[in-house]
Design a protein around this motif. Structure first.
Motif, PDB file in Angstrom:
ATOM      1  N   HIS A  24      18.824 -12.376  10.479  1.00 58.88           N
ATOM      2  CA  HIS A  24      18.142 -12.597   9.206  1.00 58.88           C
ATOM      3  C   HIS A  24      17.327 -11.423   8.679  1.00 58.88           C
ATOM      4  CE1 HIS A  24      19.296 -16.792   9.149  1.00 58.88           C
ATOM      5  NE2 HIS A  24      18.817 -16.957  10.360  1.00 58.88           N
ATOM      6  N   ARG A  25      16.991 -10.442   9.512  1.00 56.99           N
ATOM      7  CA  ARG A  25      16.178  -9.337   8.995  1.00 56.99           C
ATOM      8  C   ARG A  25      17.077  -8.367   8.248  1.00 56.99           C
ATOM      9  NH1 ARG A  25      10.751  -8.560  12.248  1.00 56.99           N
ATOM     10  NH2 ARG A  25      10.603  -6.801  10.828  1.00 56.99           N
ATOM     11  N   ALA A  26      16.742  -8.114   7.006  1.00 57.22           N
ATOM     12  CA  ALA A  26      17.623  -7.327   6.136  1.00 57.22           C
ATOM     13  C   ALA A  26      17.701  -5.860   6.549  1.00 57.22           C
ATOM     14  CB  ALA A  26      17.143  -7.427   4.692  1.00 57.22           C
ATOM     15  N   GLY A  27      16.677  -5.342   7.194  1.00 55.41           N
ATOM     16  CA  GLY A  27      16.694  -3.937   7.576  1.00 55.41           C
ATOM     17  C   GLY A  27      16.389  -3.024   6.401  1.00 55.41           C
ATOM     18  N   PHE A  28      16.490  -1.724   6.644  1.00 54.02           N
ATOM     19  CA  PHE A  28      16.192  -0.747   5.604  1.00 54.02           C
ATOM     20  C   PHE A  28      17.328  -0.658   4.598  1.00 54.02           C
ATOM     21  CE2 PHE A  28      13.121   0.526   8.741  1.00 54.02           C
ATOM     22  CZ  PHE A  28      12.058   1.009   7.975  1.00 54.02           C
ATOM     23  N   PRO A  29      17.000  -0.423   3.337  1.00 54.10           N
ATOM     24  CA  PRO A  29      18.051  -0.265   2.326  1.00 54.10           C
ATOM     25  C   PRO A  29      18.764   1.072   2.497  1.00 54.10           C
ATOM     26  CG  PRO A  29      15.928   0.240   1.353  1.00 54.10           C
ATOM     27  CD  PRO A  29      15.648  -0.258   2.758  1.00 54.10           C
ATOM     28  N   SER A  30      19.997   1.137   2.027  1.00 53.38           N
ATOM     29  CA  SER A  30      20.771   2.377   2.149  1.00 53.38           C
ATOM     30  C   SER A  30      20.106   3.534   1.408  1.00 53.38           C
ATOM     31  CB  SER A  30      22.192   2.166   1.629  1.00 53.38           C
ATOM     32  OG  SER A  30      22.169   1.759   0.267  1.00 53.38           O
ATOM     33  N   LEU A  31      19.264   3.214   0.433  1.00 52.78           N
ATOM     34  CA  LEU A  31      18.555   4.252  -0.324  1.00 52.78           C
ATOM     35  C   LEU A  31      17.778   5.193   0.584  1.00 52.78           C
ATOM     36  CD1 LEU A  31      17.460   5.414  -3.039  1.00 52.78           C
ATOM     37  CD2 LEU A  31      15.652   3.668  -2.906  1.00 52.78           C
ATOM     38  N   ILE A  32      17.250   4.684   1.692  1.00 54.29           N
ATOM     39  CA  ILE A  32      16.426   5.543   2.548  1.00 54.29           C
ATOM     40  C   ILE A  32      17.229   6.717   3.084  1.00 54.29           C
ATOM     41  CG2 ILE A  32      16.827   4.248   4.687  1.00 54.29           C
ATOM     42  CD1 ILE A  32      13.897   4.836   5.402  1.00 54.29           C
ATOM     43  N   HIS A 145       8.438   2.475   6.453  1.00 60.51           N
ATOM     44  CA  HIS A 145       8.290   1.022   6.408  1.00 60.51           C
ATOM     45  C   HIS A 145       9.049   0.491   5.208  1.00 60.51           C
ATOM     46  CE1 HIS A 145       5.100  -1.171   8.906  1.00 60.51           C
ATOM     47  NE2 HIS A 145       5.453  -0.095   9.592  1.00 60.51           N
ATOM     48  N   PHE A 146       9.486  -0.749   5.336  1.00 54.89           N
ATOM     49  CA  PHE A 146      10.071  -1.484   4.216  1.00 54.89           C
ATOM     50  C   PHE A 146       9.440  -2.868   4.246  1.00 54.89           C
ATOM     51  CE2 PHE A 146      13.893  -3.574   2.111  1.00 54.89           C
ATOM     52  CZ  PHE A 146      13.585  -3.069   0.860  1.00 54.89           C
ATOM     53  N   ASP A 147       8.385  -3.055   3.457  1.00 55.76           N
ATOM     54  CA  ASP A 147       7.529  -4.228   3.555  1.00 55.76           C
ATOM     55  C   ASP A 147       7.703  -5.179   2.387  1.00 55.76           C
ATOM     56  OD1 ASP A 147       6.353  -3.190   5.818  1.00 55.76           O
ATOM     57  OD2 ASP A 147       4.629  -2.362   4.757  1.00 55.76           O
ATOM     58  N   TRP A 148       7.649  -6.475   2.696  1.00 56.32           N
ATOM     59  CA  TRP A 148       7.520  -7.449   1.615  1.00 56.32           C
ATOM     60  C   TRP A 148       6.164  -7.263   0.946  1.00 56.32           C
ATOM     61  CZ3 TRP A 148       7.936 -10.815   6.395  1.00 56.32           C
ATOM     62  CH2 TRP A 148       6.681 -11.126   6.932  1.00 56.32           C
ATOM     63  N   LEU A 149       6.050  -7.654  -0.323  1.00 54.74           N
ATOM     64  CA  LEU A 149       4.809  -7.472  -1.079  1.00 54.74           C
ATOM     65  C   LEU A 149       4.270  -8.834  -1.513  1.00 54.74           C
ATOM     66  CD1 LEU A 149       5.677  -4.415  -3.356  1.00 54.74           C
ATOM     67  CD2 LEU A 149       4.338  -4.426  -1.240  1.00 54.74           C
ATOM     68  N   PRO A 150       3.095  -9.215  -0.998  1.00 52.27           N
ATOM     69  CA  PRO A 150       2.464 -10.449  -1.450  1.00 52.27           C
ATOM     70  C   PRO A 150       1.756 -10.217  -2.789  1.00 52.27           C
ATOM     71  CG  PRO A 150       1.118  -9.413   0.240  1.00 52.27           C
ATOM     72  CD  PRO A 150       2.348  -8.552   0.090  1.00 52.27           C
ATOM     73  N   GLY A 175      -0.633  -6.953   2.822  1.00 55.54           N
ATOM     74  CA  GLY A 175      -0.293  -5.532   2.862  1.00 55.54           C
ATOM     75  C   GLY A 175       0.103  -4.963   1.511  1.00 55.54           C
ATOM     76  N   THR A 176      -0.077  -3.660   1.370  1.00 57.88           N
ATOM     77  CA  THR A 176       0.318  -2.945   0.151  1.00 57.88           C
ATOM     78  C   THR A 176       1.566  -2.101   0.358  1.00 57.88           C
ATOM     79  OG1 THR A 176      -1.046  -1.009   0.666  1.00 57.88           O
ATOM     80  CG2 THR A 176      -2.094  -2.801  -0.575  1.00 57.88           C
ATOM     81  N   GLY A 177       1.994  -1.947   1.617  1.00 60.30           N
ATOM     82  CA  GLY A 177       3.165  -1.126   1.898  1.00 60.30           C
ATOM     83  C   GLY A 177       2.905   0.359   1.836  1.00 60.30           C
ATOM     84  N   ILE A 178       1.651   0.779   1.883  1.00 58.63           N
ATOM     85  CA  ILE A 178       1.275   2.196   1.857  1.00 58.63           C
ATOM     86  C   ILE A 178       0.314   2.447   3.020  1.00 58.63           C
ATOM     87  CG2 ILE A 178       0.119   4.005   0.526  1.00 58.63           C
ATOM     88  CD1 ILE A 178       1.080   2.601  -1.994  1.00 58.63           C
ATOM     89  N   TYR A 179       0.508   3.574   3.737  1.00 64.40           N
ATOM     90  CA  TYR A 179      -0.181   3.789   5.009  1.00 64.40           C
ATOM     91  C   TYR A 179      -0.784   5.197   5.116  1.00 64.40           C
ATOM     92  CZ  TYR A 179       2.366  -0.451   6.056  1.00 64.40           C
ATOM     93  OH  TYR A 179       2.860  -1.715   6.011  1.00 64.40           O
ATOM     94  N   PRO A 180      -1.889   5.441   4.429  1.00 63.96           N
ATOM     95  CA  PRO A 180      -2.483   6.786   4.479  1.00 63.96           C
ATOM     96  C   PRO A 180      -2.933   7.207   5.869  1.00 63.96           C
ATOM     97  CG  PRO A 180      -3.933   5.223   3.345  1.00 63.96           C
ATOM     98  CD  PRO A 180      -2.618   4.547   3.513  1.00 63.96           C
ATOM     99  N   LEU A 255       9.515   0.411  -0.120  1.00 64.47           N
ATOM    100  CA  LEU A 255       9.964   1.405   0.854  1.00 64.47           C
ATOM    101  C   LEU A 255       8.982   2.566   0.820  1.00 64.47           C
ATOM    102  CD1 LEU A 255      12.129   2.646   2.761  1.00 64.47           C
ATOM    103  CD2 LEU A 255      13.245   3.527   0.697  1.00 64.47           C
ATOM    104  N   TRP A 256       8.408   2.900   1.978  1.00 64.55           N
ATOM    105  CA  TRP A 256       7.417   3.980   2.073  1.00 64.55           C
ATOM    106  C   TRP A 256       7.757   4.862   3.258  1.00 64.55           C
ATOM    107  CZ3 TRP A 256       4.004   5.774   5.739  1.00 64.55           C
ATOM    108  CH2 TRP A 256       2.951   6.594   5.306  1.00 64.55           C
ATOM    109  N   CYS A 257       7.688   6.165   3.053  1.00 60.14           N
ATOM    110  CA  CYS A 257       7.996   7.107   4.128  1.00 60.14           C
ATOM    111  C   CYS A 257       6.977   8.244   4.172  1.00 60.14           C
ATOM    112  CB  CYS A 257       9.387   7.728   3.932  1.00 60.14           C
ATOM    113  SG  CYS A 257      10.767   6.597   4.121  1.00 60.14           S
ATOM    114  N   ALA A 258       6.682   8.677   5.366  1.00 59.79           N
ATOM    115  CA  ALA A 258       5.947   9.926   5.595  1.00 59.79           C
ATOM    116  C   ALA A 258       6.842  10.841   6.421  1.00 59.79           C
ATOM    117  CB  ALA A 258       4.638   9.660   6.330  1.00 59.79           C
TER     118      ALA A 258
END
Length: 265
Positions: A24-32, A145-150, A175-180, A255-258
């Motif tokens: 059931h976990r969709a995983g990362f989108p191909s865009l990454i 990360h690829f997080d759902w957004l509440p 969560g905001t999906g951003i991780y400084p 989708l967020w990446c460092a």
């Protein structure tokens, strides 16, 4: 999507979620993979270690591009699912048990290290030191990360409230999906040329898949008893039918990446 393939010191064990995790976990989108390839990451012939690999959503995607990939995770039950999925997809990945802080891999061997959906489980100081050890000079580290957004009134917010009701110890809502902080981890760990980027997307989930996705999370199957999981899932199904009857659902994600590099010398 906020957690992946980790057995942690506070009793969270993703091995218990292996079946739902794989299904059931969709995983990362191909865009990454497109966005990282633009940055010289994930090119055919590169060698890559995927830490906290879980079912190997990143590992399998990179392998499909001709990358030599080793996926490392402490949960053997999750790795068994990863091996099956790689075999079904016809991609070659070496999956092995280990931790981000002590991979057991060779010194100065790899072009890239990735950590998808898992950096928050690591001891950052030890993990960055281990990444420095196994990366070649100039090699890349990628935290993503690829997080759902509440959002106010949406199905994610309602689902998170229900998780908190059944598991008051769960502290990962809102969560905001951003991780400084993770850019600070990279900088203090000796990495350079730090870049971050993000994209917002919607992910299609049937009611069945959303329920399975949530069961496979840290707040539910990875930390509750089977009886408590069943009680949660029943109430979650009722919630969806009553308040979010559209099926499929389109769940907002970020989708967020460092990305950073090990110094050349």
């Amino acid at each position: 999507m906020r957690e992946i393939g980790k057995v942690s010191s506070d009793g969270i064990d993703f091995g218990k979620t292996a079946q739902d995790y794989a299904k059931h976990r969709a995983g990362f989108p191909s865009l990454i993979f497109d966005l990282l390839r633009e940055r010289g990451i994930g090119l055919a012939g590169q060698s890559l270690v995927d830490l906290g690999t879980g079912t190997g959503t990143l590992a399998r995607g990179f392998a499909a591009q001709g990358v030599e990939v080793i996926g490392v995770d402490p949960a053997e039950a999750i790795l068994e699912q990863a091996r099956l999925m790689a075999e079904e997809e016809g991609v070659r990945v070496t999956f092995q048990q280990g931790s981000s802080e002590a991979t057991g891999l060779d010194n100065v061997r790899f072009d890239v290290v990735t950590a998808g959906q898992c950096w928050h489980w690591f001891e950052a100081t030890k993990a960055t030191k281990e990444c420095q050890r196994i990366l070649k000079p100039g090699g890349y580290i990628v935290i993503c990360h690829f997080d759902w957004l509440p959002l106010p009134g949406n199905v994610v917010s309602a689902t998170e409230s229900l998780i908190s009701k059944h598991n008051p110890a769960w502290e990962m809502s809102g969560g905001t999906g951003i991780y400084p902080q993770w850019t600070i981890d990279l900088a203090t760990g000796g990495f350079e040329e730090i870049e971050t980027f993000s994209r917002d997307l919607r992910v299609r989930y049937s009611h069945e898949d959303w329920r399975g996705r949530i069961r496979a999370s840290a707040g539910v199957s990875a930390s509750l008893s089977p009886e408590a999981v069943a009680a949660f899932d029943t109430e979650h199904g009722d919630l969806l039918r009553r308040d979010f009857s559209d099926d499929p659902l389109f769940i907002p994600h970020r989708l967020w990446c460092a990305v950073a590099r090990k110094p050349q010398g």
